[in-house]
Design a protein around this motif. Structure first.
Motif, PDB file in Angstrom:
ATOM      1  N   LEU A  90       0.865  -1.173   0.000  1.00 50.78           N
ATOM      2  CA  LEU A  90       0.000   0.000   0.000  1.00 50.78           C
ATOM      3  C   LEU A  90       0.905   1.228   0.000  1.00 50.78           C
ATOM      4  O   LEU A  90       1.800   1.333   0.856  1.00 50.78           O
ATOM      5  CB  LEU A  90      -0.912  -0.011   1.233  1.00 50.78           C
ATOM      6  N   TYR A 139      -3.821  11.276  -1.532  1.00 46.45           N
ATOM      7  CA  TYR A 139      -3.669  11.903  -0.216  1.00 46.45           C
ATOM      8  C   TYR A 139      -2.756  10.980   0.581  1.00 46.45           C
ATOM      9  O   TYR A 139      -2.549   9.830   0.192  1.00 46.45           O
ATOM     10  CB  TYR A 139      -5.021  12.076   0.494  1.00 46.45           C
ATOM     11  N   LEU A 141      -1.866   9.053   4.066  1.00 42.38           N
ATOM     12  CA  LEU A 141      -2.280   8.531   5.379  1.00 42.38           C
ATOM     13  C   LEU A 141      -1.029   8.307   6.226  1.00 42.38           C
ATOM     14  O   LEU A 141       0.085   8.264   5.701  1.00 42.38           O
ATOM     15  CB  LEU A 141      -3.012   7.197   5.207  1.00 42.38           C
TER      16      LEU A 141
HETATM   17  N1  SAM Z   1       6.592   9.546   2.239  1.00 39.21           N
HETATM   18  C1  SAM Z   1       5.505   8.886   1.561  1.00 39.21           C
HETATM   19  C2  SAM Z   1       5.159   9.649   0.284  1.00 39.21           C
HETATM   20  O1  SAM Z   1       5.295  10.863   0.269  1.00 39.21           O
HETATM   21  O2  SAM Z   1       4.699   9.002  -0.688  1.00 39.21           O
HETATM   22  C3  SAM Z   1       4.283   8.784   2.472  1.00 39.21           C
HETATM   23  C4  SAM Z   1       4.450   7.811   3.571  1.00 39.21           C
HETATM   24  S1  SAM Z   1       3.003   7.582   4.533  1.00 39.21           S
HETATM   25  C5  SAM Z   1       3.192   8.773   5.809  1.00 39.21           C
HETATM   26  C6  SAM Z   1       3.285   6.048   5.356  1.00 39.21           C
HETATM   27  C7  SAM Z   1       2.649   4.837   4.725  1.00 39.21           C
HETATM   28  O3  SAM Z   1       1.242   4.999   4.668  1.00 39.21           O
HETATM   29  C8  SAM Z   1       3.043   4.536   3.307  1.00 39.21           C
HETATM   30  O4  SAM Z   1       4.261   3.847   3.233  1.00 39.21           O
HETATM   31  C9  SAM Z   1       1.889   3.679   2.835  1.00 39.21           C
HETATM   32  O5  SAM Z   1       2.041   2.324   3.220  1.00 39.21           O
HETATM   33  C10 SAM Z   1       0.709   4.270   3.592  1.00 39.21           C
HETATM   34  N2  SAM Z   1      -0.108   5.195   2.785  1.00 39.21           N
HETATM   35  C11 SAM Z   1      -0.204   6.530   2.954  1.00 39.21           C
HETATM   36  N3  SAM Z   1      -1.030   7.073   2.054  1.00 39.21           N
HETATM   37  C12 SAM Z   1      -1.493   6.059   1.289  1.00 39.21           C
HETATM   38  C13 SAM Z   1      -2.363   5.990   0.170  1.00 39.21           C
HETATM   39  N4  SAM Z   1      -2.937   7.073  -0.343  1.00 39.21           N
HETATM   40  N5  SAM Z   1      -2.612   4.771  -0.381  1.00 39.21           N
HETATM   41  C14 SAM Z   1      -2.024   3.663   0.130  1.00 39.21           C
HETATM   42  N6  SAM Z   1      -1.178   3.671   1.179  1.00 39.21           N
HETATM   43  C15 SAM Z   1      -0.902   4.849   1.755  1.00 39.21           C
END
Ligand code: SAM
Length: 235
Positions: A90, A139, A141
């Motif tokens: 994800l 977006y 998460l």
């Molecule tokens: N640094 C990353 C970026 O800018 O793409 C975002 C990391 S997020 C804070 C942490 C984790 O949340 C990701 O590695 C992913 O597994 C999950 N996640 C966050 N947003 C998501 C989305 N829209 N779809 C699927 N997984 C998501």
């Protein structure tokens, strides 16, 4: 009995599962053995006394990154138990989750779902283990767990025997390419609002035509980008 659809979730928060999927349709289907759920705590593979799963980013910058050796070891364990399952990470960078991807997954044996945290997962593990990155929307998460729950909710309701009236699934938004027509039910009159006469006419041909036109109107108004994606049904 056929093998249940197998959800294998790799996460540092296994207590988040099955979470909301323990109730209603998905919960009953889980109890009935129509799908199975296994969680693997990535922290079990963590480094040192504190079982660290993350470290500072190579090249500097903010946040922490999930370590390739830790996530890789967890994946190796999961894959050894079920090598036939597709491997999904994800990730907001992934291809967008869609109804057709849910259908594709539901028709398969299940999936390994890797839930990222922090800034994400070391790129090497994504490449080495052939992870297919899937996003649930544009977006960010805090972690992949809710995204995995969304994906599982969407898959489980497509599994044979989970939704009573399976015919209703094929009428839904995105199944034919566009959005669905409006629904109404009793009472016939509510606070001065009436059910459209055609739906009370008993004329199935006219009702089908009205629904087709309404689906087209709603899709044009709200999601014109879907109009070219009609699979020959509603819009
Ligand atoms: N640094 C990353 C970026 O800018 O793409 C975002 C990391 S997020 C804070 C942490 C984790 O949340 C990701 O590695 C992913 O597994 C999950 N996640 C966050 N947003 C998501 C989305 N829209 N779809 C699927 N997984 C998501």
């Amino acid at each position: 009995m056929a093998k249940p659809w197998a959800a294998s979730v790799l996460t540092i928060f296994p207590e988040m599962f099955p979470g909301p999927l323990a109730v209603s349709l998905a919960g009953r289907a889980l109890e009935a053995g129509l799908w199975s759920l296994e969680t693997l705590d990535i922290r079990e593979f963590g480094i040192g006394r504190h079982r660290a799963v993350d470290d500072t980013p190579a090249g500097g910058g903010p946040g922490m990154v999930m370590r390739a050796d830790v996530v890789g070891a967890a994946l190796d364990r999961a894959i050894a138990g079920a090598p036939e399952l597709p491997r999904i990470l994800l990730s907001p960078r992934g291809r967008p989750l869609s109804q057709s991807l849910l259908r594709e997954l539901a028709e398969g044996p299940g999936a390994h779902l890797v839930c990222g945290r922090f800034e994400g997962v070391d790129e090497r593990v994504i490449e080495a283990k052939g992870l297919d990155e899937v996003s649930i929307g544009d977006y960010v998460l805090a972690g992949g767990e809710l995204a995995a729950l969304v994906l599982l909710d969407g898959v489980v309701r497509l599994l044979p025997g989970v939704v009573g009236a399976e015919a209703s699934l094929s009428q839904e938004s995105f199944e034919q390419g566009g959005l669905e027509y409006p629904h109404y039910t009793r009472p016939r009159s509510w606070e001065g609002w009436e059910i459209p006469d055609v739906l009370l006419s008993g004329d199935h041909g006219k009702i089908a035509e009205w629904r087709r036109r309404e689906a087209e109107r709603v899709t044009k108004e709200r999601r014109p980008d879907l109009l070219g994606k009609n699979k020959g049904g509603k819009v």
